[in-house]
Each structure stands twice: as structure tokens, then as C-alpha cells.
Design an enzyme around this catalytic site. Sequence first.
Site, mmCIF file in Angstrom:
data_model
loop_
_atom_site.group_PDB
_atom_site.id
_atom_site.type_symbol
_atom_site.label_atom_id
_atom_site.label_comp_id
_atom_site.label_asym_id
_atom_site.label_seq_id
_atom_site.Cartn_x
_atom_site.Cartn_y
_atom_site.Cartn_z
ATOM 1 N N ASP A 59 0.869 -1.173 0.000
ATOM 2 C CA ASP A 59 0.000 0.000 0.000
ATOM 3 C C ASP A 59 0.911 1.230 0.000
ATOM 4 O OD1 ASP A 59 -1.573 2.165 0.751
ATOM 5 O OD2 ASP A 59 -2.813 0.978 2.111
ATOM 6 N N TYR B 189 -12.391 11.714 -5.294
ATOM 7 C CA TYR B 189 -11.413 11.456 -6.361
ATOM 8 C C TYR B 189 -10.877 12.771 -6.912
ATOM 9 C CZ TYR B 189 -9.511 9.474 -10.715
ATOM 10 O OH TYR B 189 -8.695 9.099 -11.756
#
Length: 311
Positions: free
Chosen positions: A56, A145
Site C-alpha cells: 500500500d 477522487y
Amino acid sequence: MRVLITGGAGFIGSHLTDRFLAEGHTVIVMDNLSTGSTDNIAHLAGHENFLFVKQDVTNYLYVKGPLDAVLHFASPASPVDYLRLPIQTLKVGALGTHKALGLALAKGARFLLASTSEVYGDPLVHPQTEDYWGNVNPVGMRGVYDEAKRFAEAMTMAYHRYHGVDTRIVRIFNTFGPRMRLEDGRAVPNFITQALKGEPLTVYGDGSQTRSLIYVDDEVEGIYRLLMSDVTDPVNIGNPREATILQLAELIRDLTGSTSQITYHPLPQDDPKIRQPDITHARAALNWEPKVPVEEGLARTIEDFRRRLGL
Ligand code: UDP
């Protein structure tokens, strides 16, 4: 070159990985596989210039050895995904970009940010030029986003100006091609899957909203040229051929030879009404423009979907 591609197991990231390997570079792919898949890089297993690290990128990044470039492509990118993973989307755009920039600084590597046409939001300028600041709703569903990518651009420019990192920003417009997830939720994969299965094609709203679709090979070529250039301001990489979503649904239905009905469903919140890249900057600075007609790109994508669906 020795390059790190975050999100390299994703749709665009994996095509970019193939391109760098084909040019003889070494590629390290870093991906947490939240929306990426090892299926996209399985053909590279055992390649002497390829390494995959499952990680990650919002956590501290450690990469052994030198790096010449860091390309930050990790992020959910389909509206369905970023609505499902809102906090992860904000984190990878903010913390992930910070970590990737910090790594580029430490290694003296060039940095390229995968940004998006979503920085223009529901645009009031058409077609969209890079100097347009956009029309984004920060508290809407898509804000997770759009604002993550806008923050990522600001962070990239801060590292460029304050730390002198050699940076690039690509604003990617709707890209399609083989390896898109079947269940990704975007218009192209939905319509192809629905058409091939003989199910109704789900058009949101009345289908009059527009998008400008670019085939992945053209997108990757533009990104590659941008990295190799000396252009540090943002560059739109997209295909200016604009069509309505209803036209796209009809085209995919024709190309698949399907008899599916078209059905209409509610338009998601803040869905941009129009989108078309102005690519004057890319044409002049990179000597680049898209080459693959949308019909041809769709035909290749339909073949890939047929094979993966076993149809
Ligand atoms: N869309 C649609 N049917 C679908 C999926 C998407 O009509 O099954 C519409 C969506 O509302 C949007 C356009 O197609 O207006 C493009 O959506 P996509 O998710 O592909 O990309 P983005 O909205 O991020 O451009």
C-alpha cells in the site's frame, strides 16, 4: 532506466509496465491489489527486468537501489470504485503522492503524476485546456477522487518548486482497452459485458452527456513521451473525438452484433455533462496525437472481454 510504477498492476499501469519493459528498462511494480490484479502482470513473472512488490503506497516506501523515475498511478479510478473506497482514494491521492514524491526526492528520480480530466469537474470551458481551473464540488460524491487528484497536482508542484524535483503531470481522459476489469462499473466495460451477455445496456440519464474516449496504447504513448520530455506543467492526454454516452452504447451494441435493449437509469450525482480534451499542448510539446480509431480500439477490447467472459 530503473523505474517504479505505483499501481502497476492496474489497467493503465500494467500497459505502461509492458511499454517500459519493451524499451529495455527495468520496472518495479508496487500495488496493493485493491483494484489492480496480478492477472494483468502474470505474463511478466520471471522477466529478468521486472519485480512486483505488494504494498500500500500510503505507507512508508522503501525501495532498494537506484531509481531514475517514479510514476504514480496507484488509485481507484472508476466512480464505482472510488465511491466504494472513498477514504482509500483520498489517502492514495494525498498520502500516497507524498510518499512517492519523497521517494523520488531521495533517489534523485524524475516523478510523473497520473492526474485526470476530473480535475476539470463538470466543466464550464469546452473543450478543456490545461489552463482551465475546473468546476469541482468538493463535498459531492465524486469529490473524493477529484480533490485527491487536485491535491496530488498541488503536492507535485510544491515538490517541484520547493525541492526541485523534476516532475511531470499527465491529465488522463477516459481510457479504455484490454484488461479493464469486467466489473469495473465504467461505461465501456459495462456496455461490452452487457452486450455480449445479451443483457440490457444501462445508460445513465438520457445518454446526452459526452465523453471522449482514448485507446490505451495511445494513452501510454503520450505518457511515455511526456516522461521523456522536459515539460513540467500539466498536459492533457486524450482523444478529442467526443460522443454522447447513448452513441457509445449504440456503437458497442453494433460492434458486438448484440440485440440488447437500451435502458435508462438515474444519472449519478455531479456526473460531468460534457468532456473533451484540448490537446494543442501535447501536439506541440510532445509531437503526439492519438492514432487508433475508437471503433478499432473497441473491437480489440471486445475480443479481450469475449475471451475473459468465455463467450
Ligand atoms: N455510464 C452509463 N452507464 C453505465 C456506466 C456509466 O451511462 O453503465 C455513464 C456515466 O454516467 C457517465 C459516462 O457513462 O456519464 C462515463 O462514465 P464512466 O464511469 O465510464 O467514466 P467517468 O464518469 O469517470 O467519465
